[in-house]
Design a protein around this motif. Structure first.
Motif, PDB file in Angstrom:
ATOM      1  N   ALA A 197       0.432  -1.244  -0.228  1.00  0.00           N
ATOM      2  CA  ALA A 197      -0.448   0.038  -0.333  1.00  0.00           C
ATOM      3  C   ALA A 197       1.389   1.254  -0.195  1.00  0.00           C
ATOM      4  CB  ALA A 197      -0.971  -0.042   0.992  1.00  0.00           C
ATOM      5  N   VAL A 198       1.950   1.457   0.949  1.00  0.00           N
ATOM      6  CA  VAL A 198       2.253   3.163   0.840  1.00  0.00           C
ATOM      7  C   VAL A 198       3.303   2.707  -0.072  1.00  0.00           C
ATOM      8  CG1 VAL A 198       4.596   3.367   2.231  1.00  0.00           C
ATOM      9  CG2 VAL A 198       2.866   2.342   3.362  1.00  0.00           C
ATOM     10  N   ASP A 199       4.273   1.645  -0.494  1.00  0.00           N
ATOM     11  CA  ASP A 199       4.977   2.355  -1.610  1.00  0.00           C
ATOM     12  C   ASP A 199       3.953   2.551  -2.924  1.00  0.00           C
ATOM     13  OD1 ASP A 199       7.614   1.833  -0.841  1.00  0.00           O
ATOM     14  OD2 ASP A 199       7.958  -0.541  -1.271  1.00  0.00           O
ATOM     15  N   SER A 200       3.110   1.602  -3.332  1.00  0.00           N
ATOM     16  CA  SER A 200       2.126   1.938  -4.347  1.00  0.00           C
ATOM     17  C   SER A 200       2.137   3.508  -4.038  1.00  0.00           C
ATOM     18  CB  SER A 200       0.588   0.921  -3.760  1.00  0.00           C
ATOM     19  OG  SER A 200       1.424  -0.150  -4.007  1.00  0.00           O
ATOM     20  N   GLY A 201       1.296   3.762  -2.934  1.00  0.00           N
ATOM     21  CA  GLY A 201       1.062   4.906  -3.018  1.00  0.00           C
ATOM     22  C   GLY A 201       1.948   6.354  -3.237  1.00  0.00           C
ATOM     23  N   GLN A 202       3.554   6.004  -2.416  1.00  0.00           N
ATOM     24  CA  GLN A 202       4.448   6.920  -3.130  1.00  0.00           C
ATOM     25  C   GLN A 202       4.587   6.970  -4.576  1.00  0.00           C
ATOM     26  OE1 GLN A 202       5.385   8.334  -0.400  1.00  0.00           O
ATOM     27  NE2 GLN A 202       7.471   8.577  -1.483  1.00  0.00           N
ATOM     28  N   ALA A 203       4.565   5.973  -5.279  1.00  0.00           N
ATOM     29  CA  ALA A 203       4.557   5.927  -6.521  1.00  0.00           C
ATOM     30  C   ALA A 203       3.445   6.775  -7.058  1.00  0.00           C
ATOM     31  CB  ALA A 203       4.376   4.223  -7.375  1.00  0.00           C
ATOM     32  N   LEU A 204       2.800   6.483  -6.863  1.00  0.00           N
ATOM     33  CA  LEU A 204       1.282   7.601  -7.627  1.00  0.00           C
ATOM     34  C   LEU A 204       1.449   8.798  -7.069  1.00  0.00           C
ATOM     35  CD1 LEU A 204      -2.101   4.981  -6.774  1.00  0.00           C
ATOM     36  CD2 LEU A 204      -1.001   5.624  -8.891  1.00  0.00           C
ATOM     37  N   LEU A 205       2.327   8.931  -5.982  1.00  0.00           N
ATOM     38  CA  LEU A 205       2.304  10.667  -5.680  1.00  0.00           C
ATOM     39  C   LEU A 205       3.626  11.162  -6.637  1.00  0.00           C
ATOM     40  CD1 LEU A 205       3.351  11.292  -2.064  1.00  0.00           C
ATOM     41  CD2 LEU A 205       1.150  11.887  -3.292  1.00  0.00           C
ATOM     42  N   ASP A 206       4.118  10.589  -7.002  1.00  0.00           N
ATOM     43  CA  ASP A 206       5.330  10.969  -8.553  1.00  0.00           C
ATOM     44  C   ASP A 206       4.042  10.986 -10.008  1.00  0.00           C
ATOM     45  OD1 ASP A 206       8.018  11.604  -7.574  1.00  0.00           O
ATOM     46  OD2 ASP A 206       7.795   9.347  -6.764  1.00  0.00           O
ATOM     47  N   LEU A 207       3.215  10.280 -10.144  1.00  0.00           N
ATOM     48  CA  LEU A 207       2.252   9.996 -11.564  1.00  0.00           C
ATOM     49  C   LEU A 207       1.460  11.183 -10.875  1.00  0.00           C
ATOM     50  CD1 LEU A 207       1.973   6.249 -11.466  1.00  0.00           C
ATOM     51  CD2 LEU A 207       3.316   8.018 -12.948  1.00  0.00           C
ATOM     52  N   GLY A 208       1.344  12.201 -10.400  1.00  0.00           N
ATOM     53  CA  GLY A 208       0.687  13.045 -10.004  1.00  0.00           C
ATOM     54  C   GLY A 208      -0.750  12.772  -9.003  1.00  0.00           C
ATOM     55  N   ASP A 209      -1.203  11.384  -8.502  1.00  0.00           N
ATOM     56  CA  ASP A 209      -2.657  11.095  -8.344  1.00  0.00           C
ATOM     57  C   ASP A 209      -2.112  11.243  -7.296  1.00  0.00           C
ATOM     58  OD1 ASP A 209      -4.581   9.856  -7.632  1.00  0.00           O
ATOM     59  OD2 ASP A 209      -4.583   7.680  -9.346  1.00  0.00           O
ATOM     60  N   THR A 210      -2.908  12.315  -6.330  1.00  0.00           N
ATOM     61  CA  THR A 210      -2.359  12.206  -4.969  1.00  0.00           C
ATOM     62  C   THR A 210      -3.590  11.848  -3.783  1.00  0.00           C
ATOM     63  OG1 THR A 210      -1.547  14.561  -5.570  1.00  0.00           O
ATOM     64  CG2 THR A 210      -1.828  14.788  -3.242  1.00  0.00           C
ATOM     65  N   GLY A 211      -4.584  12.548  -4.353  1.00  0.00           N
ATOM     66  CA  GLY A 211      -5.709  11.343  -3.176  1.00  0.00           C
ATOM     67  C   GLY A 211      -5.224  10.177  -3.344  1.00  0.00           C
ATOM     68  N   ARG A 212      -5.389   9.556  -4.271  1.00  0.00           N
ATOM     69  CA  ARG A 212      -5.392   8.199  -4.085  1.00  0.00           C
ATOM     70  C   ARG A 212      -3.890   7.420  -3.428  1.00  0.00           C
ATOM     71  NH1 ARG A 212      -4.424   3.561  -9.135  1.00  0.00           N
ATOM     72  NH2 ARG A 212      -4.629   1.844  -7.871  1.00  0.00           N
ATOM     73  N   ALA A 213      -3.225   8.522  -3.947  1.00  0.00           N
ATOM     74  CA  ALA A 213      -1.533   7.998  -2.970  1.00  0.00           C
ATOM     75  C   ALA A 213      -1.727   8.276  -1.492  1.00  0.00           C
ATOM     76  CB  ALA A 213      -0.732   9.056  -3.660  1.00  0.00           C
ATOM     77  N   HIS A 214      -2.428   9.152  -1.613  1.00  0.00           N
ATOM     78  CA  HIS A 214      -2.873   9.863   0.403  1.00  0.00           C
ATOM     79  C   HIS A 214      -3.676   8.291   0.832  1.00  0.00           C
ATOM     80  CE1 HIS A 214      -3.298  11.695   4.246  1.00  0.00           C
ATOM     81  NE2 HIS A 214      -4.427  11.669   3.927  1.00  0.00           N
ATOM     82  N   ARG A 215      -4.248   7.684   0.611  1.00  0.00           N
ATOM     83  CA  ARG A 215      -6.037   6.767   1.233  1.00  0.00           C
ATOM     84  C   ARG A 215      -4.789   5.520   1.506  1.00  0.00           C
ATOM     85  NH1 ARG A 215      -8.804   9.425  -2.960  1.00  0.00           N
ATOM     86  NH2 ARG A 215      -8.568   7.827  -4.253  1.00  0.00           N
ATOM     87  N   LEU A 216      -3.864   4.886   0.119  1.00  0.00           N
ATOM     88  CA  LEU A 216      -2.569   3.880  -0.101  1.00  0.00           C
ATOM     89  C   LEU A 216      -1.701   4.610   0.989  1.00  0.00           C
ATOM     90  CD1 LEU A 216      -3.002   3.032  -3.254  1.00  0.00           C
ATOM     91  CD2 LEU A 216      -3.822   1.655  -2.098  1.00  0.00           C
ATOM     92  N   ILE A 217      -0.808   5.494   1.543  1.00  0.00           N
ATOM     93  CA  ILE A 217       0.363   5.730   2.557  1.00  0.00           C
ATOM     94  C   ILE A 217      -0.496   5.114   3.866  1.00  0.00           C
ATOM     95  CG2 ILE A 217       1.596   7.498   3.177  1.00  0.00           C
ATOM     96  CD1 ILE A 217       1.787   8.045   0.047  1.00  0.00           C
TER      97      ILE A 217
END
Length: 441
Positions: A338-358
């Motif tokens: 979950a956290v590593d997926s969220g960190q990757a999504l942060l760099d892709l610009g998907d901030t909301g989903r990234a925050h939920r995963l982290i």
């Protein structure tokens, strides 16, 4: 032939060859070092040959040798000849049938040289990863002519090393010297002991495990060259033990370090090589997560397809992973996914989903993994800042900082410090002044 073989294996001969010097050239360098001090040295090719065959030079000659080889005189430890000699020109011992002990010796030597004499380049690490992926497996350790090693003693080393590595995070900060001593002992046994191939296999496996643990200690302290050398030494010993999954994991650690230092091209290349020979699903999950992270950090949205492909693969591998996992990646869990997926999504610009995963991953993490929790908390703080939510960001960063100071986790403290400039725009937000005061204390 025996004399030639002996010369080729001596640390002085290896160091001289790595510097591209003949015995005559090294003798001339020793004479020049003496001349700079207003002295004379009778060193010639024959004397160099004797030193390379086991005759120990005196302390003064060792200083001259260091300078002749291009190293500062203050790196000499005359009472530890020839172990203080660097064995490479670029910091990495090439993979080979008898490379495991020299790689361990290079790691131990680097640990003694606190000035981190060599910095290993990304190109050198990439070449090592390519050799590991393409090359044949090293031969198993063979019996030697030294003192016999008892199986009970190796069992003792295995059990105590496992105990030290498995201590709670807060206690592991006190184990560095003990782990170093264990690794030095195992290196000496491999180099000078007499053992069966089966016992040699266990010693190489233990050397790989200890090297990996020691490397993470060095990395957490910001000692990057020492960490690299220990991961490389671990790779050599995993190679000798024919443990492809651990070898892939050690390459994954080197890739993580490269990504930490911003060299995502090197990290991605190493991870692609590591994935060619990793088989255990948990190991492949970890490697795919690291690949997703480094691809996202390197290319952002331009790498979106490759990042999502790696995350999908990681999720599948984690689902396939059962109880039979290598010890070095037994901890990989839904929290890490979950956290590593969220960190990757942060760099892709998907901030909301990234925050939920982290946030989800932080809540899933077991209490025993305090150091990882500290890192995850800094990620959560960063994701709150991306959402322009300074108050929960300050709370998460403060929690991470208090935790990191308690357990002795300087790498986590560094992550918190990296966030400080981002809080300056929120100086009057609730919780931010208190966090900044805590960070300055």
């Amino acid at each position: 032939m025996a004399g030639v073989e002996e010369t080729a294996r001596h640390a002085l001969a290896v160091a001289r060859t790595a510097r591209g010097m003949t015995q005559d050239a090294l003798a001339a360098g020793v004479q020049s070092a003496a001349h700079r001090r207003g002295l004379r040295s009778g060193t010639d090719k024959a004397r160099i040959r004797k030193w390379e065959r086991g005759v120990e030079p005196n302390a003064e000659s060792q200083v001259y040798l260091a300078e002749a080889l291009g190293w500062p005189a203050d790196m000499v430890r005359a009472d530890d000849w020839p172990n203080w000699l660097p064995l490479t020109g670029d910091g990495v011992i090439p993979l080979g049938d008898h490379s495991s002990v020299p790689a361990l010796r290079e790691a131990l030597r680097t640990a003694m040289d606190r000035r981190t004499f060599f910095t290993i380049s990304g190109a050198t690490l990439s070449a090592l990863a390519a050799d590991w992926a393409a090359g044949p497996t090293s031969a198993l350790a063979q019996a030697r002519d030294g003192k016999p090693i008892g199986e009970d003693f190796v069992t003792f080393l295995e059990h105590t090393s496992q105990y030290l590595s498995g201590l709670a995070t807060e206690q592991r900060q006190h184990t560095a010297a003990l782990l170093d001593a264990h690794l030095s002992t195992v290196t000496g046994l491999l180099e000078h002991g007499r053992y069966s191939p089966a016992l040699g296999l266990r010693l190489h496996t233990l050397a790989a495990s200890l090297s990996q643990t020691v490397a993470w200690h060095r990395f957490d302290l910001g000692q990057h060259t020492q960490a690299s050398q220990n991961w490389v030494a671990g790779l050599h010993n995993a190679h000798a033990a024919r443990d492809h999954d651990r070898g892939a994991g050690l390459l994954g650690d080197l890739a993580y370090q490269a990504a930490w230092r911003g060299d995502h091209t090197t990290a991605a290349g190493i991870l692609h090589h590591a994935l060619t020979r990793a088989h255990n699903p948990a190991a492949r999950c970890l490697l795919q997560l690291r690949l997703a992270r480094t691809l996202a950090a390197r290319g952002g949205r331009s790498e979106r397809r490759n990042v999502l492909r790696a995350l999908t693969a990681a999720e599948k591998h984690l689902a396939d992973a059962g109880a039979d996992r290598p010890a070095w990646c037994a901890w990989v869990s839904e929290a890490d996914l979950a956290v590593d997926s969220g960190q990757a999504l942060l760099d892709l610009g998907d901030t909301g989903r990234a925050h939920r995963l982290i946030t989800e991953g932080d809540h899933l993490l077991p209490a025993a993994r305090d150091k990882t929790r500290g890192v995850f908390l800094t990620y959560r703080a960063a994701s709150h800042l991306d959402l322009k939510e300074p108050e929960p960001a300050a709370a998460a960063a403060a929690e991470a900082l208090v935790l990191a100071r308690r357990i002795g986790a300087p790498r986590c403290i560094s992550l918190v410090n990296d966030l400080l400039p981002r809080f300056q725009a929120y100086g009057n937000a609730p919780g931010v002044p208190e966090f900044l005061q805590l960070a300055a204390a």
